[in-house]
Design a protein around this motif. Structure first.
Motif, PDB file in Angstrom:
ATOM      1  N   VAL A   3      47.630  39.069  48.566  1.00 18.93           N
ATOM      2  CA  VAL A   3      48.863  39.080  49.373  1.00 18.93           C
ATOM      3  C   VAL A   3      48.643  38.466  50.752  1.00 18.93           C
ATOM      4  CG1 VAL A   3      49.860  41.050  48.161  1.00 18.93           C
ATOM      5  CG2 VAL A   3      48.402  41.446  50.164  1.00 18.93           C
ATOM      6  N   GLY A   4      47.467  37.879  50.978  1.00 16.46           N
ATOM      7  CA  GLY A   4      47.219  37.143  52.215  1.00 16.46           C
ATOM      8  C   GLY A   4      46.900  37.988  53.429  1.00 16.46           C
ATOM      9  N   ILE A   5      46.356  39.192  53.233  1.00 16.24           N
ATOM     10  CA  ILE A   5      46.008  40.069  54.354  1.00 16.24           C
ATOM     11  C   ILE A   5      44.503  40.046  54.577  1.00 16.24           C
ATOM     12  CG2 ILE A   5      45.931  42.472  55.149  1.00 16.24           C
ATOM     13  CD1 ILE A   5      48.565  42.951  53.866  1.00 16.24           C
ATOM     14  N   THR A   6      44.086  39.927  55.831  1.00 12.64           N
ATOM     15  CA  THR A   6      42.656  39.846  56.162  1.00 12.64           C
ATOM     16  C   THR A   6      42.192  41.011  57.024  1.00 12.64           C
ATOM     17  OG1 THR A   6      43.132  38.433  58.078  1.00 12.64           O
ATOM     18  CG2 THR A   6      42.656  37.326  55.985  1.00 12.64           C
ATOM     19  N   THR A   7      43.012  42.055  57.132  1.00 13.77           N
ATOM     20  CA  THR A   7      42.631  43.248  57.880  1.00 13.77           C
ATOM     21  C   THR A   7      42.730  44.455  56.968  1.00 13.77           C
ATOM     22  OG1 THR A   7      44.912  43.350  58.700  1.00 13.77           O
ATOM     23  CG2 THR A   7      43.270  42.407  60.167  1.00 13.77           C
ATOM     24  N   SER A   8      41.817  45.407  57.145  1.00 18.93           N
ATOM     25  CA  SER A   8      41.785  46.574  56.261  1.00 18.93           C
ATOM     26  C   SER A   8      41.338  47.808  57.029  1.00 18.93           C
ATOM     27  CB  SER A   8      40.841  46.319  55.083  1.00 18.93           C
ATOM     28  OG  SER A   8      40.827  47.408  54.173  1.00 18.93           O
ATOM     29  N   ARG A   9      41.506  48.963  56.398  1.00 14.31           N
ATOM     30  CA  ARG A   9      40.966  50.215  56.925  1.00 14.31           C
ATOM     31  C   ARG A   9      40.032  50.804  55.874  1.00 14.31           C
ATOM     32  NH1 ARG A   9      44.430  55.232  57.766  1.00 14.31           N
ATOM     33  NH2 ARG A   9      42.342  56.079  57.554  1.00 14.31           N
ATOM     34  N   MET A  10      38.891  51.276  56.297  1.00 14.03           N
ATOM     35  CA  MET A  10      37.905  51.853  55.392  1.00 14.03           C
ATOM     36  C   MET A  10      37.146  52.952  56.140  1.00 14.03           C
ATOM     37  SD  MET A  10      37.680  50.462  52.279  1.00 14.03           S
ATOM     38  CE  MET A  10      38.789  49.223  51.547  1.00 14.03           C
ATOM     39  N   GLY A  11      37.177  54.165  55.600  1.00 16.38           N
ATOM     40  CA  GLY A  11      36.514  55.281  56.250  1.00 16.38           C
ATOM     41  C   GLY A  11      35.131  55.548  55.679  1.00 16.38           C
ATOM     42  N   ALA A  12      34.092  55.345  56.484  1.00 16.18           N
ATOM     43  CA  ALA A  12      32.727  55.674  56.070  1.00 16.18           C
ATOM     44  C   ALA A  12      32.292  57.024  56.625  1.00 16.18           C
ATOM     45  CB  ALA A  12      31.759  54.594  56.534  1.00 16.18           C
ATOM     46  N   TYR A  13      32.817  57.361  57.817  1.00 17.82           N
ATOM     47  CA  TYR A  13      32.514  58.645  58.454  1.00 17.82           C
ATOM     48  C   TYR A  13      33.826  59.423  58.536  1.00 17.82           C
ATOM     49  CZ  TYR A  13      28.719  55.593  60.085  1.00 17.82           C
ATOM     50  OH  TYR A  13      27.697  54.685  60.162  1.00 17.82           O
ATOM     51  N   LYS A  14      33.916  60.566  57.870  1.00 14.88           N
ATOM     52  CA  LYS A  14      35.178  61.286  57.749  1.00 14.88           C
ATOM     53  C   LYS A  14      35.071  62.719  58.276  1.00 14.88           C
ATOM     54  CE  LYS A  14      38.357  60.019  56.443  1.00 14.88           C
ATOM     55  NZ  LYS A  14      39.422  59.285  57.198  1.00 14.88           N
ATOM     56  N   PRO A  15      35.644  62.999  59.453  1.00 17.17           N
ATOM     57  CA  PRO A  15      35.723  64.397  59.899  1.00 17.17           C
ATOM     58  C   PRO A  15      36.797  65.108  59.083  1.00 17.17           C
ATOM     59  CG  PRO A  15      36.907  62.977  61.428  1.00 17.17           C
ATOM     60  CD  PRO A  15      36.285  62.071  60.399  1.00 17.17           C
ATOM     61  N   ARG A  16      36.493  66.276  58.562  1.00 13.13           N
ATOM     62  CA  ARG A  16      37.437  67.000  57.703  1.00 13.13           C
ATOM     63  C   ARG A  16      37.659  68.416  58.226  1.00 13.13           C
ATOM     64  NH1 ARG A  16      37.732  64.651  52.681  1.00 13.13           N
ATOM     65  NH2 ARG A  16      39.693  65.814  52.509  1.00 13.13           N
ATOM     66  N   THR A  17      38.854  68.919  58.001  1.00  6.44           N
ATOM     67  CA  THR A  17      39.182  70.278  58.417  1.00  6.44           C
ATOM     68  C   THR A  17      38.337  71.300  57.664  1.00  6.44           C
ATOM     69  OG1 THR A  17      41.443  69.571  58.893  1.00  6.44           O
ATOM     70  CG2 THR A  17      41.052  71.933  58.685  1.00  6.44           C
ATOM     71  N   ASN A  18      38.162  71.083  56.372  1.00  3.93           N
ATOM     72  CA  ASN A  18      37.369  71.975  55.537  1.00  3.93           C
ATOM     73  C   ASN A  18      35.912  71.492  55.523  1.00  3.93           C
ATOM     74  OD1 ASN A  18      36.104  73.341  53.369  1.00  3.93           O
ATOM     75  ND2 ASN A  18      38.058  73.588  52.312  1.00  3.93           N
ATOM     76  N   PRO A  19      34.956  72.324  55.907  1.00  5.04           N
ATOM     77  CA  PRO A  19      33.558  71.875  55.960  1.00  5.04           C
ATOM     78  C   PRO A  19      32.984  71.516  54.600  1.00  5.04           C
ATOM     79  CG  PRO A  19      33.676  74.250  56.250  1.00  5.04           C
ATOM     80  CD  PRO A  19      35.088  73.737  56.311  1.00  5.04           C
ATOM     81  N   TYR A  20      33.651  71.930  53.511  1.00  7.43           N
ATOM     82  CA  TYR A  20      33.143  71.645  52.175  1.00  7.43           C
ATOM     83  C   TYR A  20      33.804  70.407  51.549  1.00  7.43           C
ATOM     84  CZ  TYR A  20      31.728  76.415  53.049  1.00  7.43           C
ATOM     85  OH  TYR A  20      31.200  77.538  53.629  1.00  7.43           O
ATOM     86  N   SER A  21      34.715  69.790  52.281  1.00  6.87           N
ATOM     87  CA  SER A  21      35.368  68.576  51.784  1.00  6.87           C
ATOM     88  C   SER A  21      34.439  67.373  51.961  1.00  6.87           C
ATOM     89  CB  SER A  21      36.679  68.331  52.529  1.00  6.87           C
ATOM     90  OG  SER A  21      37.598  69.385  52.305  1.00  6.87           O
ATOM     91  N   PHE A  22      34.733  66.297  51.238  1.00  8.34           N
ATOM     92  CA  PHE A  22      33.954  65.058  51.314  1.00  8.34           C
ATOM     93  C   PHE A  22      33.965  64.524  52.735  1.00  8.34           C
ATOM     94  CE2 PHE A  22      34.013  60.317  50.761  1.00  8.34           C
ATOM     95  CZ  PHE A  22      32.673  60.187  50.425  1.00  8.34           C
ATOM     96  N   GLN A  23      32.784  64.287  53.302  1.00  9.22           N
ATOM     97  CA  GLN A  23      32.642  63.854  54.689  1.00  9.22           C
ATOM     98  C   GLN A  23      32.403  62.353  54.840  1.00  9.22           C
ATOM     99  OE1 GLN A  23      32.648  66.337  57.335  1.00  9.22           O
ATOM    100  NE2 GLN A  23      33.360  67.657  55.681  1.00  9.22           N
ATOM    101  N   GLY A  24      32.471  61.607  53.735  1.00  5.84           N
ATOM    102  CA  GLY A  24      32.208  60.174  53.791  1.00  5.84           C
ATOM    103  C   GLY A  24      30.772  59.846  53.441  1.00  5.84           C
ATOM    104  N   HIS A  25      30.546  58.621  52.952  1.00  3.31           N
ATOM    105  CA  HIS A  25      29.202  58.191  52.574  1.00  3.31           C
ATOM    106  C   HIS A  25      28.347  57.812  53.774  1.00  3.31           C
ATOM    107  CE1 HIS A  25      29.885  58.431  48.345  1.00  3.31           C
ATOM    108  NE2 HIS A  25      30.811  57.489  48.321  1.00  3.31           N
ATOM    109  N   GLY A  26      28.985  57.557  54.901  1.00  8.44           N
ATOM    110  CA  GLY A  26      28.228  57.214  56.103  1.00  8.44           C
ATOM    111  C   GLY A  26      27.539  55.863  56.004  1.00  8.44           C
ATOM    112  N   ARG A  27      26.382  55.772  56.622  1.00  7.26           N
ATOM    113  CA  ARG A  27      25.676  54.497  56.764  1.00  7.26           C
ATOM    114  C   ARG A  27      25.334  53.861  55.426  1.00  7.26           C
ATOM    115  NH1 ARG A  27      20.821  53.391  61.030  1.00  7.26           N
ATOM    116  NH2 ARG A  27      20.612  51.138  60.642  1.00  7.26           N
ATOM    117  N   LYS A  28      25.045  54.666  54.404  1.00  8.69           N
ATOM    118  CA  LYS A  28      24.544  54.102  53.152  1.00  8.69           C
ATOM    119  C   LYS A  28      25.558  53.218  52.425  1.00  8.69           C
ATOM    120  CE  LYS A  28      25.643  58.190  50.322  1.00  8.69           C
ATOM    121  NZ  LYS A  28      25.064  59.255  49.473  1.00  8.69           N
ATOM    122  N   CYS A  29      26.853  53.352  52.749  1.00  6.54           N
ATOM    123  CA  CYS A  29      27.846  52.497  52.089  1.00  6.54           C
ATOM    124  C   CYS A  29      28.111  51.206  52.856  1.00  6.54           C
ATOM    125  CB  CYS A  29      29.160  53.242  51.873  1.00  6.54           C
ATOM    126  SG  CYS A  29      30.161  53.472  53.365  1.00  6.54           S
TER     127      CYS A  29
END
Length: 389
Positions: free
Chosen positions: A128-154
């Motif tokens: 669709v011709g878009i060159t900008t994106s959003r991608m979360g590698a570090y994710k602060p979450r309300t629940n401490p047991y929720s997925f926090q992101g892959h961090g640096r390794k991704c």
């Protein structure tokens, strides 16, 4: 006080040295030189911080190399729109331009999960011709047991895939200073196939040490999200924190405020503040309809509520949209219920194009009426003819 230099003046030249020497004659004065990249020219400004009441405007304005002197208010000294003729705080990054007239769509995953899903997202954006994106590698979450992101390794394969599909800028949240270093190092190691815009999430809206960290580096622009439970003024002062450390490549993002008055939406939509922020500051303004609505819900007219909310921001003059998509929202590790599908991406982009064109038409109409002479008689517009439009 802001001292605006003439276009031909060299910031490292003798004229600027004399201006700085004159300003520093007054005790307690600090100065900072900064460039503002406009559409037609690059403007160099000297910011004078401290008690400037003792400095005569005429003395500074008469110095060689000075175009004009602007007195600023106490609020938002660096990001503020103290006069209408001041250049907007535009900036170029990785081949793209961002200011109060530009328009970009940052579409992508709330949280990076698998290379397959990231590649599918980037491939859809290229189509669709878009060159900008959003991608979360570090994710602060309300629940401490929720997925926090892959961090640096991704980051290595994320940056590689971005380069493969021509993604120029990725908006990526950081939650502590070390994340900035990790992004820089992995981007360097990958050969800089893309660019990164550091995102300050709403939970860190007043994390002043983090604000200073993103402000003190000049490598990456910053997308600042308004705090979910603080005033607009407090959020704008947080951007001033960033700018006061030296980085003025800032985009201000509205994402709704936390109050049950917005129910059943996740947050109360605050996109009426788009023209307010553009009037108070010189920053580009982004809107985040995904976190404002917080659900995938189709309205009776066949449009997703997220489409409608995004349109509210764009019709108000927003310069960017931050919106979540996912190849399979039901399998997403973060905020799947509010993510749009890749099949809806072409529709969303086309819809936003229509709304953006409507905003530009409204802006042109306002300029037309502003140029009219007071003696000119207004065109008669009846209620029936207006509704027919």
């Amino acid at each position: 006080m802001i001292v605006i230099l003439k276009p031909e003046v060299d910031p490292a030249g003798p004229e600027v040295r004399r201006i700085l020497d004159t300003l520093h004659y007054y005790q307690g004065i600090q100065t900072r030189i900064s460039g503002v990249t406009g559409r037609e020219r690059r403007v160099v400004e000297i910011y004078v911080i401290g008690d400037t009441s003792r400095i005569p405007d005429e003395e500074i304005a008469s110095l060689p190399g000075v175009e004009r002197v602007v007195r600023v208010s106490k609020k938002y000294r660096l990001i503020g729109r103290h006069r209408e003729d001041l250049e907007a705080l535009g900036f170029e990054y990785n081949g793209l331009y961002f200011d109060q007239d530009s328009f970009h769509i940052f579409a992508g995953l709330c949280a990076v999960d698998t290379p397959e899903n990231v590649e599918a997202m980037f491939q859809a954006l290229r189509q669709v011709g878009i060159t900008t994106s959003r991608m979360g590698a570090y994710k602060p979450r309300t629940n401490p047991y929720s997925f926090q992101g892959h961090g640096r390794k991704c980051l290595p394969w994320l940056f590689e895939l971005a380069g493969k599909y021509g993604i120029r800028v990725i908006a990526m949240e950081v939650t502590k200073e070390i994340h900035i270093e990790e992004i820089y190092e992995e981007l360097e190691r990958a050969g800089r196939p893309t660019g990164v815009m550091l995102q300050i999430g709403t939970r860190n809206a007043q994390n002043f040490e983090l604000l200073k960290a993103v402000g003190s580096q000049q490598e990456f622009p910053v997308l600042y999200k308004r705090g979910m439970g603080i005033t607009l003024e407090e959020s704008l002062n947080a951007c001033e924190y960033i700018a006061s450390e030296g980085n003025r490549k800032i985009i201000f993002c509205l994402r709704g405020v936390k109050t049950n008055l917005g129910d059943p939406h996740r947050n109360l939509v605050d996109f009426a503040h788009v023209p307010v922020v553009k009037g108070l500051t010189r920053l580009p303004v982004c809107v985040d309809p995904t976190h404002s609505v917080g659900r995938r819900q189709q309205a009776p007219d066949g449009l997703q509520e997220i489409f409608h909310i995004a349109a509210q921001g764009v019709i108000s003059g927003a310069n960017a949209i931050l919106v979540e998509f996912h190849p399979r929202p039901e399998e997403a590790l973060c905020d799947g219920p509010q993510a749009l599908t890749l099949e809806e991406l072409p529709h969303f982009v086309e819809d936003m194009r229509i709304v953006r064109e409507a905003y530009l038409a409204r802006k042109a109409l306002a300029q037309k009426y502003a140029r009219r002479q007071p003696s000119e008689a207004p065109h008669e517009v009846t209620l029936s003819s207006a509704c027919a439009l």
